[in-house]
Design a protein around this motif. Structure first.
Motif, PDB file in Angstrom:
ATOM      1  N   GLN A  25      37.178  50.512  40.651  1.00 21.03           N
ATOM      2  CA  GLN A  25      38.463  49.848  40.469  1.00 21.03           C
ATOM      3  C   GLN A  25      39.201  50.500  39.302  1.00 21.03           C
ATOM      4  N   ILE A  26      40.496  50.757  39.510  1.00 15.26           N
ATOM      5  CA  ILE A  26      41.317  51.402  38.479  1.00 15.26           C
ATOM      6  C   ILE A  26      42.539  50.541  38.187  1.00 15.26           C
ATOM      7  N   VAL A  27      42.798  50.322  36.901  1.00 17.26           N
ATOM      8  CA  VAL A  27      44.013  49.640  36.472  1.00 17.26           C
ATOM      9  C   VAL A  27      44.839  50.640  35.659  1.00 17.26           C
ATOM     10  N   SER A  28      46.057  50.910  36.109  1.00 20.46           N
ATOM     11  CA  SER A  28      46.980  51.787  35.381  1.00 20.46           C
ATOM     12  C   SER A  28      48.090  50.943  34.782  1.00 20.46           C
ATOM     13  N   MET A  29      48.297  51.073  33.468  1.00 22.93           N
ATOM     14  CA  MET A  29      49.379  50.372  32.779  1.00 22.93           C
ATOM     15  C   MET A  29      50.291  51.412  32.158  1.00 22.93           C
ATOM     16  N   GLU A  44      40.494  60.361  43.991  1.00 19.76           N
ATOM     17  CA  GLU A  44      40.083  59.892  45.307  1.00 19.76           C
ATOM     18  C   GLU A  44      40.622  58.479  45.525  1.00 19.76           C
ATOM     19  N   PRO A  45      40.893  58.117  46.787  1.00 24.26           N
ATOM     20  CA  PRO A  45      41.402  56.760  47.045  1.00 24.26           C
ATOM     21  C   PRO A  45      40.440  55.703  46.497  1.00 24.26           C
ATOM     22  N   LYS A  46      40.992  54.782  45.741  1.00 23.00           N
ATOM     23  CA  LYS A  46      40.185  53.717  45.152  1.00 23.00           C
ATOM     24  C   LYS A  46      40.982  52.424  45.180  1.00 23.00           C
ATOM     25  N   ASP A  47      40.308  51.333  44.847  1.00 19.68           N
ATOM     26  CA  ASP A  47      40.975  50.053  44.683  1.00 19.68           C
ATOM     27  C   ASP A  47      41.724  50.129  43.358  1.00 19.68           C
ATOM     28  N   ARG A  48      43.062  50.114  43.416  1.00 16.13           N
ATOM     29  CA  ARG A  48      43.848  50.409  42.216  1.00 16.13           C
ATOM     30  C   ARG A  48      45.089  49.542  42.139  1.00 16.13           C
ATOM     31  N   ILE A  49      45.451  49.175  40.917  1.00 21.48           N
ATOM     32  CA  ILE A  49      46.699  48.456  40.670  1.00 21.48           C
ATOM     33  C   ILE A  49      47.455  49.199  39.577  1.00 21.48           C
ATOM     34  N   VAL A  50      48.774  49.286  39.743  1.00 21.95           N
ATOM     35  CA  VAL A  50      49.637  49.912  38.745  1.00 21.95           C
ATOM     36  C   VAL A  50      50.578  48.845  38.207  1.00 21.95           C
ATOM     37  N   LEU A  51      50.529  48.621  36.906  1.00 20.60           N
ATOM     38  CA  LEU A  51      51.374  47.633  36.243  1.00 20.60           C
ATOM     39  C   LEU A  51      52.308  48.370  35.281  1.00 20.60           C
ATOM     40  N   ARG A  52      53.602  48.126  35.410  1.00 21.44           N
ATOM     41  CA  ARG A  52      54.575  48.837  34.579  1.00 21.44           C
ATOM     42  C   ARG A  52      55.298  47.845  33.663  1.00 21.44           C
ATOM     43  N   PHE A  53      55.093  48.012  32.370  1.00 22.80           N
ATOM     44  CA  PHE A  53      55.725  47.166  31.362  1.00 22.80           C
ATOM     45  C   PHE A  53      55.570  47.852  30.017  1.00 22.80           C
ATOM     46  N   HIS A  54      56.328  47.382  29.036  1.00 21.57           N
ATOM     47  CA  HIS A  54      56.250  47.974  27.705  1.00 21.57           C
ATOM     48  C   HIS A  54      55.223  47.250  26.840  1.00 21.57           C
ATOM     49  N   LYS A  69      53.669  36.480  35.470  1.00 21.37           N
ATOM     50  CA  LYS A  69      53.493  37.113  36.773  1.00 21.37           C
ATOM     51  C   LYS A  69      52.616  38.352  36.666  1.00 21.37           C
ATOM     52  N   LEU A  70      52.833  39.146  35.638  1.00 25.47           N
ATOM     53  CA  LEU A  70      52.032  40.356  35.438  1.00 25.47           C
ATOM     54  C   LEU A  70      50.561  40.003  35.226  1.00 25.47           C
ATOM     55  N   ILE A  71      50.302  39.017  34.372  1.00 30.81           N
ATOM     56  CA  ILE A  71      48.920  38.622  34.108  1.00 30.81           C
ATOM     57  C   ILE A  71      48.286  38.041  35.367  1.00 30.81           C
ATOM     58  N   ALA A  72      49.051  37.295  36.140  1.00 33.67           N
ATOM     59  CA  ALA A  72      48.526  36.756  37.398  1.00 33.67           C
ATOM     60  C   ALA A  72      48.120  37.882  38.347  1.00 33.67           C
ATOM     61  N   SER A  73      48.920  38.936  38.393  1.00 29.79           N
ATOM     62  CA  SER A  73      48.579  40.079  39.244  1.00 29.79           C
ATOM     63  C   SER A  73      47.286  40.743  38.777  1.00 29.79           C
ATOM     64  N   LEU A  74      47.136  40.870  37.456  1.00 29.67           N
ATOM     65  CA  LEU A  74      45.919  41.461  36.912  1.00 29.67           C
ATOM     66  C   LEU A  74      44.707  40.598  37.246  1.00 29.67           C
ATOM     67  N   LEU A  75      44.839  39.287  37.107  1.00 39.15           N
ATOM     68  CA  LEU A  75      43.719  38.385  37.389  1.00 39.15           C
ATOM     69  C   LEU A  75      43.374  38.360  38.885  1.00 39.15           C
ATOM     70  N   THR A  76      44.374  38.467  39.724  1.00 40.60           N
ATOM     71  CA  THR A  76      44.092  38.551  41.172  1.00 40.60           C
ATOM     72  C   THR A  76      43.282  39.800  41.467  1.00 40.60           C
ATOM     73  N   PHE A  77      43.674  40.908  40.872  1.00 39.40           N
ATOM     74  CA  PHE A  77      42.907  42.147  41.020  1.00 39.40           C
ATOM     75  C   PHE A  77      41.490  41.960  40.481  1.00 39.40           C
ATOM     76  N   GLY A  78      41.371  41.232  39.379  1.00 37.05           N
ATOM     77  CA  GLY A  78      40.077  41.040  38.737  1.00 37.05           C
ATOM     78  C   GLY A  78      39.094  40.194  39.508  1.00 37.05           C
ATOM     79  N   GLU A  79      39.557  39.513  40.551  1.00 32.47           N
ATOM     80  CA  GLU A  79      38.632  38.732  41.381  1.00 32.47           C
ATOM     81  C   GLU A  79      37.527  39.622  41.952  1.00 32.47           C
ATOM     82  N   GLU A  80      37.807  40.926  42.040  1.00 36.35           N
ATOM     83  CA  GLU A  80      36.818  41.875  42.554  1.00 36.35           C
ATOM     84  C   GLU A  80      35.521  41.852  41.745  1.00 36.35           C
ATOM     85  N   PHE A  81      35.598  41.438  40.493  1.00 34.24           N
ATOM     86  CA  PHE A  81      34.428  41.518  39.615  1.00 34.24           C
ATOM     87  C   PHE A  81      33.669  40.205  39.489  1.00 34.24           C
TER      88      PHE A  81
END
Length: 199
Positions: A25-29, A44-54, A69-81
């Motif tokens: 899993q990859i998180v890009s900020m 390589e293709p992976k489970d990934r989320i890209v979050l854009r903010f300052h 909303k941004l934190i909710a998106s991160l936590l939804t992604f984090g359900e994987e763990f």
């Protein structure tokens, strides 16, 4: 007991980006205006989320703030763990690998291990990414969404104070990055001397 997520986490900055090979899993900020680096195309293709903010902790004009909303998106992604699968490995990066990515990592660790204290989470961060100053707005937002009574944001001043003791140049850097609210919180808690008492 299944291994803690932080033992399976790599935190990096974009300017000296580690190789994410072996991570599931990859998180890009990234800053909103920052172009996607060409190197991403080679991953390589992976489970990934890209979050854009300052990387901000207080409102500033023309800046994209971390929000609910941004934190909710991160936590939804984090359900994987949540299942604790040791084969799942987290790679998380921001621009410098110091603020947004370290806060993001702590948020995902807290979600995966709700029984772990904030003090222990900061101890894990010190081991995984010694050069770190987590974004406290992100931590506050996550504390609320996770329903934590042992709030990461409340434990942050003690961690920051210990970091300043280790690195004399860090305070000037944090002031330049507009972390004056974080420094004020340390002073209010008696963890750092007020400016008129310095040296």
């Amino acid at each position: 007991m299944k291994p803690y997520l932080w033992s399976r986490t790599t935190i990096s900055g974009i300017r000296a980006l580690d190789d994410p090979a072996g991570h599931s899993q990859i998180v890009s900020m990234l800053d909103p205006e920052w172009p996607e680096p060409d190197m991403f195309e080679t991953w390589e293709p992976k489970d990934r989320i890209v979050l854009r903010f300052h990387d901000e902790i207080a409102e500033r004009e023309n800046r994209v703030m971390p929000d609910e909303k941004l934190i909710a998106s991160l936590l939804t992604f984090g359900e994987e763990f949540r299942d604790g699968d040791p084969a799942k490995r987290l790679f998380i990066h921001c621009q410098s690998g110091m603020s947004r990515s370290t806060a993001g990592a702590m948020i995902l660790w807290a979600q995966a291990h709700p029984e772990v204290s904030s003090k222990k989470l900061f101890g894990a961060l010190r081991e995984v990414r010694p050069v770190s100053w987590p974004n406290t707005l992100m931590l506050r937002l996550a504390d609320a969404q996770l329903g934590r009574s042992d709030r990461m944001a409340d434990a942050a001043p003690a961690y920051f104070a210990s970091r300043l003791l280790e690195d004399e140049e860090l305070k000037a850097r944090m002031i330049k990055l507009r972390r004056t609210d974080d420094i004020a919180a340390m002073i209010a808690a008696g963890l750092h001397p007020a400016p008129d008492r310095d040296g």
